[in-house]
Motif scaffolding. Structure first.
Motif, mmCIF file in Angstrom:
data_model
loop_
_atom_site.group_PDB
_atom_site.id
_atom_site.type_symbol
_atom_site.label_atom_id
_atom_site.label_comp_id
_atom_site.label_asym_id
_atom_site.label_seq_id
_atom_site.Cartn_x
_atom_site.Cartn_y
_atom_site.Cartn_z
ATOM 1 N N THR A 445 8.505 -2.216 23.145
ATOM 2 C CA THR A 445 8.326 -2.781 21.808
ATOM 3 C C THR A 445 9.441 -2.240 20.926
ATOM 4 O OG1 THR A 445 5.918 -2.890 22.072
ATOM 5 C CG2 THR A 445 6.772 -2.990 19.821
ATOM 6 N N VAL A 446 10.134 -3.116 20.214
ATOM 7 C CA VAL A 446 11.254 -2.699 19.378
ATOM 8 C C VAL A 446 10.937 -3.017 17.922
ATOM 9 C CG1 VAL A 446 13.712 -2.970 18.883
ATOM 10 C CG2 VAL A 446 12.905 -3.063 21.250
ATOM 11 N N PHE A 447 10.746 -1.977 17.133
ATOM 12 C CA PHE A 447 10.484 -2.111 15.699
ATOM 13 C C PHE A 447 11.808 -1.997 14.937
ATOM 14 C CE2 PHE A 447 6.603 -0.314 17.478
ATOM 15 C CZ PHE A 447 5.577 -0.986 16.825
ATOM 16 N N TYR A 448 11.956 -2.844 13.905
ATOM 17 C CA TYR A 448 13.109 -2.719 13.019
ATOM 18 C C TYR A 448 12.602 -2.853 11.585
ATOM 19 C CZ TYR A 448 18.066 -3.066 11.654
ATOM 20 O OH TYR A 448 19.314 -2.830 11.110
ATOM 21 N N PRO A 449 11.972 -1.791 11.080
ATOM 22 C CA PRO A 449 11.416 -1.851 9.717
ATOM 23 C C PRO A 449 12.520 -1.848 8.670
ATOM 24 C CG PRO A 449 11.210 0.371 10.599
ATOM 25 C CD PRO A 449 11.731 -0.483 11.725
ATOM 26 N N THR A 450 12.235 -2.481 7.564
ATOM 27 C CA THR A 450 13.239 -2.669 6.525
ATOM 28 C C THR A 450 13.142 -1.654 5.402
ATOM 29 O OG1 THR A 450 13.624 -5.014 6.945
ATOM 30 C CG2 THR A 450 13.926 -4.270 4.682
ATOM 31 N N ASP A 451 11.929 -1.367 4.963
ATOM 32 C CA ASP A 451 11.773 -0.434 3.849
ATOM 33 C C ASP A 451 10.852 0.717 4.235
ATOM 34 O OD1 ASP A 451 9.217 -1.503 3.819
ATOM 35 O OD2 ASP A 451 9.203 -1.959 1.664
ATOM 36 N N ALA A 452 10.530 1.581 3.272
ATOM 37 C CA ALA A 452 9.725 2.767 3.555
ATOM 38 C C ALA A 452 8.298 2.412 3.969
ATOM 39 C CB ALA A 452 9.704 3.682 2.323
ATOM 40 N N VAL A 453 7.711 1.416 3.329
ATOM 41 C CA VAL A 453 6.336 1.034 3.654
ATOM 42 C C VAL A 453 6.245 0.526 5.090
ATOM 43 C CG1 VAL A 453 4.449 -0.559 3.118
ATOM 44 C CG2 VAL A 453 5.735 0.530 1.258
ATOM 45 N N SER A 454 7.127 -0.389 5.434
ATOM 46 C CA SER A 454 7.083 -0.949 6.796
ATOM 47 C C SER A 454 7.437 0.105 7.839
ATOM 48 C CB SER A 454 8.014 -2.155 6.912
ATOM 49 O OG SER A 454 9.343 -1.824 6.552
ATOM 50 N N THR A 455 8.273 1.085 7.487
ATOM 51 C CA THR A 455 8.604 2.149 8.436
ATOM 52 C C THR A 455 7.387 3.018 8.719
ATOM 53 O OG1 THR A 455 10.898 2.211 7.672
ATOM 54 C CG2 THR A 455 10.092 4.132 8.871
ATOM 55 N N GLU A 456 6.665 3.385 7.691
ATOM 56 C CA GLU A 456 5.458 4.189 7.925
ATOM 57 C C GLU A 456 4.471 3.437 8.810
ATOM 58 O OE1 GLU A 456 3.435 6.476 5.101
ATOM 59 O OE2 GLU A 456 5.176 6.911 3.828
ATOM 60 N N ARG A 457 4.328 2.151 8.581
ATOM 61 C CA ARG A 457 3.389 1.366 9.397
ATOM 62 C C ARG A 457 3.918 1.195 10.826
ATOM 63 N NH1 ARG A 457 -1.317 2.344 7.174
ATOM 64 N NH2 ARG A 457 -1.519 1.506 5.045
ATOM 65 N N ALA A 458 5.225 1.134 10.983
ATOM 66 C CA ALA A 458 5.803 1.049 12.331
ATOM 67 C C ALA A 458 5.477 2.302 13.139
ATOM 68 C CB ALA A 458 7.308 0.843 12.246
ATOM 69 N N VAL A 459 5.560 3.455 12.503
ATOM 70 C CA VAL A 459 5.226 4.719 13.182
ATOM 71 C C VAL A 459 3.760 4.721 13.590
ATOM 72 C CG1 VAL A 459 5.007 7.217 12.855
ATOM 73 C CG2 VAL A 459 7.046 6.022 12.025
ATOM 74 N N GLU A 460 2.904 4.295 12.695
ATOM 75 C CA GLU A 460 1.469 4.244 12.991
ATOM 76 C C GLU A 460 1.178 3.290 14.147
ATOM 77 O OE1 GLU A 460 -2.380 4.043 10.144
ATOM 78 O OE2 GLU A 460 -1.082 2.265 10.050
ATOM 79 N N LEU A 461 1.815 2.126 14.130
ATOM 80 C CA LEU A 461 1.595 1.156 15.204
ATOM 81 C C LEU A 461 2.149 1.663 16.534
ATOM 82 C CD1 LEU A 461 2.456 -2.094 13.233
ATOM 83 C CD2 LEU A 461 0.243 -1.586 14.292
ATOM 84 N N ALA A 462 3.320 2.267 16.499
ATOM 85 C CA ALA A 462 3.927 2.778 17.733
ATOM 86 C C ALA A 462 3.036 3.807 18.397
ATOM 87 C CB ALA A 462 5.298 3.375 17.439
ATOM 88 N N ALA A 463 2.377 4.636 17.604
ATOM 89 C CA ALA A 463 1.500 5.677 18.156
ATOM 90 C C ALA A 463 0.354 5.090 18.962
ATOM 91 C CB ALA A 463 0.954 6.542 17.025
ATOM 92 N N ASN A 464 0.037 3.836 18.694
ATOM 93 C CA ASN A 464 -1.096 3.188 19.364
ATOM 94 C C ASN A 464 -0.683 2.058 20.296
ATOM 95 O OD1 ASN A 464 -3.538 4.465 17.888
ATOM 96 N ND2 ASN A 464 -2.161 3.885 16.228
ATOM 97 N N THR A 465 0.613 1.922 20.553
ATOM 98 C CA THR A 465 1.116 0.815 21.360
ATOM 99 C C THR A 465 1.510 1.316 22.750
ATOM 100 O OG1 THR A 465 1.914 -0.369 19.408
ATOM 101 C CG2 THR A 465 2.883 -0.986 21.530
ATOM 102 N N LYS A 466 1.071 0.617 23.753
ATOM 103 C CA LYS A 466 1.345 0.999 25.141
ATOM 104 C C LYS A 466 2.805 0.724 25.495
ATOM 105 C CE LYS A 466 -0.398 0.238 29.844
ATOM 106 N NZ LYS A 466 -1.367 -0.518 30.671
ATOM 107 N N GLY A 467 3.382 1.586 26.326
ATOM 108 C CA GLY A 467 4.743 1.393 26.798
ATOM 109 C C GLY A 467 5.774 2.076 25.919
ATOM 110 N N VAL A 468 7.035 1.882 26.261
ATOM 111 C CA VAL A 468 8.133 2.449 25.475
ATOM 112 C C VAL A 468 8.212 1.733 24.133
ATOM 113 C CG1 VAL A 468 10.653 2.607 25.310
ATOM 114 C CG2 VAL A 468 9.504 3.212 27.456
ATOM 115 N N CYS A 469 8.268 2.510 23.048
ATOM 116 C CA CYS A 469 8.456 1.944 21.713
ATOM 117 C C CYS A 469 9.741 2.506 21.114
ATOM 118 C CB CYS A 469 7.284 2.288 20.793
ATOM 119 S SG CYS A 469 5.762 1.399 21.144
#
Length: 623
Positions: A445-469
């Protein structure tokens, strides 16, 4: 070493099992018509003493968190690993003849498809770092009694990654780690001198280094006892062995490496059978003790301990928001750990170190080991690991990341300093290939967050996502455009600007999203309205959103990224639209190797600024 000697009957039984392992290695590779039986033969006594004298195992649950670990770094010796588990009673020995068959999990090199394998091996030089990650967790987080063993071939000892991991293990005093070097093919006439050189190197790296005969049952047993009783430093066993040991007419012949014995197999097996005193011998591994167990852990439903707290219009670097979010999820769950490659004040992983120093692992400027340690630390679901460094430095650890994916790892990677937008540091520090690299990993899974809010949520989602993030964290500060309660999800993008009259769709991420927004403002001055999408995840891409809004914008799309052409956001969009008609796509990307300079100047110079997007939009309107 301990002076205690094993009972003579015990020694004979162990010798007999060692010869049976050699026979299994021959018969399985004969059935497969490929494999490395001579490399297995040099390990027979080592494997036998490990499994039936030293390691504490749970045959009903091989991945018991409290049981000892074994990593076979020289993965080409897989047949003897399978054989020893069969002899231990995990599965019938007859199954060994299914080696390398397409419908068998006894693959050419070990993979976690097997319940007794934690990580895939075979790409040489990686086993020690993985084992060091396991040992680190056992010593510093689990605080449990289990030990970690790793078997390394002497050939792979020339890999730089091996010495990165040895330094790490010595630095952190991992006395629950035992590294076994199978020295079966030293290219030196004076073997004693060469072994002493290795011993001195390992001693300098902080190891309790022992030289021994790897075919002597008593010496091996004493060495393992010594390793278990040594405190404050890891142990390395330099085991003198012979490739093809006890294979009649084959022992020590280098030309027989990496091939089955063929017509020589029958005579070799008969010779081995003659050496066995009790063909019916059966040995059982030690059981996991009643004390010193690993604690029960829970690593599901990890959340930010508090929601993002920003104001619209604030200017915050996404890499800073990454560090903030990391500390927040660590406050929510005690098994979240952070690893960094001596860049913590730039990636902002130091926010985790400051809040929870006991769960921050400094891996220094040794990125291959950094990744390997993380893979080991997450084995058996002991931790949720976040690894950070400059995006471009992950390229030197790509093989470790690739092997992590084969190992079904759930490690999360955060790459900062991506693209031209880092400015004056220049091209050697610019991550311009990172999206392509992580997109190519199976199941990633490849996250590319744009601002601070989306970055924090990307970290939270990655912690719960299976596989390489992978989370691409932008270097410069960006404007907060999302409300703190905005909901994000993997695979769902956001429309950040739209009007019913929109004639062109602009897609950007990170810094280029803001360039798209600026271009849209300028286009509107020319009475052209543009829609803007933030994909949030590049993999999986929100194809439905892009198709829907692309059609509403008359099939005109401009994709802009601070990345090279190949493998990034643009190619992800083009691939997604390949099954659809009536789209015209203009892809803007970094066209060549950049140079040092102010970020805004570089974005314009290399074709991804708002000015370039404006011109591309006008051009696409004419088609």
């Amino acid at each position: 070493m301990s002076n205690a000697k094993l009972d003579s009957k015990v020694v004979q039984n162990l010798k007999d099992v060692a010869q049976k392992l050699r026979i299994h290695s021959i018969t399985s590779t004969q059935a497969a018509k490929s494999g490395h039986p001579t490399s297995c033969a040099s390990l027979a006594e080592i494997m036998t003493v490990l499994f039936f004298q030293q390691m504490r195992l749970n045959l009903k649950h091989p991945r018991d968190p409290s049981s000892d670990r074994l990593v076979l770094s020289k993965g080409h010796a897989a047949p003897i690993l399978y054989a020893v588990w069969a002899e231990a009673g995990l599965f019938p020995v007859e199954e060994l003849r299914n080696l390398r068959k397409v419908d068998s999990d006894l693959e050419g090199h070990p993979t976690p498809r097997l319940s007794f394998v934690d990580v895939s091996t075979g790409s040489l030089g990686q086993g020690i770092s993985v084992a060091a990650g396991m040992a680190y967790v056992g010593k510093h987080l689990d605080k449990a009694d289990y030990r970690t063993y790793v078997i390394v071939g002497d050939g792979e000892a020339t890999e730089g990654a091996v010495w990165e991991s040895l330094h790490f293990a010595g630095h952190y005093c991992l006395d629950n780690l035992c590294v076994i070097f199978d020295m079966n093919k030293i290219f030196c006439s004076d073997i004693g001198t060469e072994m002493e050189v290795y011993r001195e190197r390992l001693d300098a790296f902080g190891f309790n280094a022992l030289v021994l005969n790897g075919h002597d049952i008593d010496e091996l047993a004493k060495a393992f006892i010594n390793a278990a009783s040594t405190k404050g430093k890891p142990t390395a066993l330099l085991a003198r062995t012979t490739k093809g040991k006890d294979f009649l007419g084959i022992e020590g012949i280098e030309e027989m490496h990496a091939q089955p014995l063929g017509k020589r197999a029958e005579s070799a097996i008969k010779h081995l059978q003659m050496k066995i005193a009790n063909p019916n011998v059966r040995l059982t591994p030690k059981k996991v003790g009643k004390c010193g167990h690993a604690p029960e852990v829970h690593i599901n439903n990890i959340m930010l301990c508090s929601p993002p707290n920003y104001r619209l219009g604030d200017s915050v670097a996404p890499r800073l928001a990454y560090g903030t979010a990391l500390a927040k999820i660590a406050a929510d769950n005690p098994r979240v750990i952070a690893l960094d490659g001596d860049t913590k004040n730039s990636t902002y992983a130091d926010k985790m170190r400051n809040a929870f120093p006991e769960r921050f692992i400094e891996c220094f400027t040794a990125q291959q080991n950094l990744v390997g340690v993380a893979v080991g630390a997450t084995c058996r679901r002991r931790t949720v690991a976040f690894v950070s460094t400059y995006a471009t430095f992950f390229t030197r650890a790509f093989d470790q990341i690739r092997m992590g994916a084969i190992s079904h790892t759930n490690v999360n990677f955060a790459g900062s300093h991506c693209g031209c937008s880092i400015g004056e540091d220049g091209p050697s520090q610019m991550g311009l290939e990172d999206i392509a690299m992580f997109r190519s990993i199976p199941g990633s899974t490849v996250f590319y967050p744009t601002d601070a809010v989306s970055t924090e949520r990307a970290v939270e989602l990655a912690a719960n996502t299976k596989g390489v993030c992978y989370i691409r964290t932008t270097y410069p500060s960006t404007t907060v455009i999302y409300n703190n309660d905005e909901v994000f999800a993997v695979g769902l993008g956001k429309v950040v600007r739209q009007k019913p009259s929109d004639e062109v769709l602009l897609i950007g991420a990170g810094v280029t999203l803001y360039e798209c927004l600026a271009a849209a403002e300028r286009l509107e001055e020319d009475c052209i309205t543009a829609r803007v999408i933030d994909p949030f995840t590049v993999k999986p891409l929100d194809v439905g959103l892009i198709v829907k809004h692309g059609k509403l914008c008359r099939g005109r799309i401009v994709v802009v990224e601070d990345h090279y052409q190949q493998g990034g956001l643009g190619e992800a969009v083009l691939s997604a639209l390949a099954d659809y008609r009536n789209f015209v796509v203009k892809h803007l990307y970094i066209t060549t190797v950049p140079r040092s300079g102010p970020p805004a100047v570089l974005l314009d110079m290399f074709g991804v600024s708002s000015r370039n997007i404006y011109k591309a939009s006008l051009a696409i309107m004419k088609k």
